[in-house]
Design a protein around this motif. Sequence first.
Motif, short mmCIF file in Angstrom:
data_model
loop_
_atom_site.label_atom_id
_atom_site.label_comp_id
_atom_site.label_asym_id
_atom_site.label_seq_id
_atom_site.Cartn_x
_atom_site.Cartn_y
_atom_site.Cartn_z
N PHE A 53 2.79 9.62 -1.52
CA PHE A 53 2.58 9.48 -1.01
C PHE A 53 2.89 8.76 0.43
N ALA A 57 -1.94 4.11 -2.20
CA ALA A 57 -2.90 4.97 -1.09
C ALA A 57 -4.50 4.85 -2.32
N TRP A 90 -10.35 15.59 -1.22
CA TRP A 90 -9.43 15.06 -0.63
C TRP A 90 -8.47 15.38 0.41
N PRO A 91 -8.72 15.22 1.45
CA PRO A 91 -8.11 16.00 2.26
C PRO A 91 -6.67 15.54 2.70
N ARG A 92 -7.14 13.81 2.84
CA ARG A 92 -5.89 12.53 3.11
C ARG A 92 -6.26 11.78 2.05
N PRO A 93 -4.74 10.28 2.19
CA PRO A 93 -4.76 9.77 1.39
C PRO A 93 -6.00 8.71 2.32
N THR A 94 -6.38 7.52 1.38
CA THR A 94 -7.36 6.37 1.27
C THR A 94 -6.44 5.30 1.51
N ARG A 95 -5.97 4.92 2.53
CA ARG A 95 -5.41 3.70 2.77
C ARG A 95 -5.47 2.58 2.51
N ASP A 98 -8.42 0.71 5.49
CA ASP A 98 -9.41 1.95 5.75
C ASP A 98 -10.63 1.52 5.99
N ASN A 129 -12.51 7.47 7.89
CA ASN A 129 -11.74 6.71 7.98
C ASN A 129 -12.38 5.66 9.71
N GLU A 133 -11.11 10.70 10.58
CA GLU A 133 -10.35 11.74 10.10
C GLU A 133 -11.37 11.67 8.66
N CYS A 135 -11.73 11.35 4.80
CA CYS A 135 -10.90 11.64 3.83
C CYS A 135 -11.15 11.77 2.58
#
Lengths: 148, 148
Positions: A53, A57, A90-95, A98, A129, A133, A135
């Motif tokens: 990651f 994340a 989950w196409p992208r991590p949550t940071r 966010d 987010n 995007e 998440c």
Amino acid sequence: MANQILYLEDLKVGDVFISETYELNANKIKAFAREFDPQDFHSDENLAEHTFFKGLAASGWHTAAVTMRLLTESLPFAHGVIGAGGEIKWPRPTRPNDVLYVKSTIKEIKPSKSKPNQALLFVESKTFNQHNEVCQQLVAKLLSFQKN
Amino acid sequence: MANQILYLEDLKVGDVFISETYELNANKIKAFAREFDPQDFHSDENLAEHTFFKGLAASGWHTAAVTMRLLTESLPFAHGVIGAGGEIKWPRPTRPNDVLYVKSTIKEIKPSKSKPNQALLFVESKTFNQHNEVCQQLVAKLLSFQKN
């Protein structure tokens, strides 16, 4: 309609529900990770740098739990938000930091064969987010009940 | 093999992994619900009696989070347990004092087209209670990495 309780007869395919927002931070991400997903990329900023990651994340299940929180506040379904299951991505991590919100759309309404006063709703909930995007994408099977 | 780190070349379809156990209780169920799923059937024993669940039940996302905890301890995959998504079902509620464990089976191994040293594992994880009833069935898509 915000606070009106919605029964099966009030719902139709295409109905959209937008949630409020929820702000994550590193402490919340690490607290969830300590209890449920104790892996370096979710629990330690420094160690996370050297992982898949490349930085801290949130656990996908944390994103899912936050999404549920937002759904309980934005889907005013009679008898509650009751899920039988669903498909999750989950196409992208949550940071950290966010700011998430959820847009839910009723995709299908499937009457129950055994219980004439119930139906299964197929509800797509996209968790965005602050950059708009996605998440998380969830298609949940939720119970809906007739009033009469 | 319990503590051996497993790379893609160590894995095959049919491999099974059994977790330790995790005991839920009413306080844990209500604490999770207060934060993520504040609905009567997850947050108050008395109010829960008059709901669809006829008694206190864990949020499905709490069952999912506990399952993840058990997976982090029972799937010794190189670089961690990293999920892209999956399909989840809750055939019955998880209740206070349920003792959960997870049985995971590799159902399919799908090599990545773009990254020759990676594959997607389709892992079925069934979460059982102490009566050997399935409370959750998850088929997760997990990343696996070659060592060499």
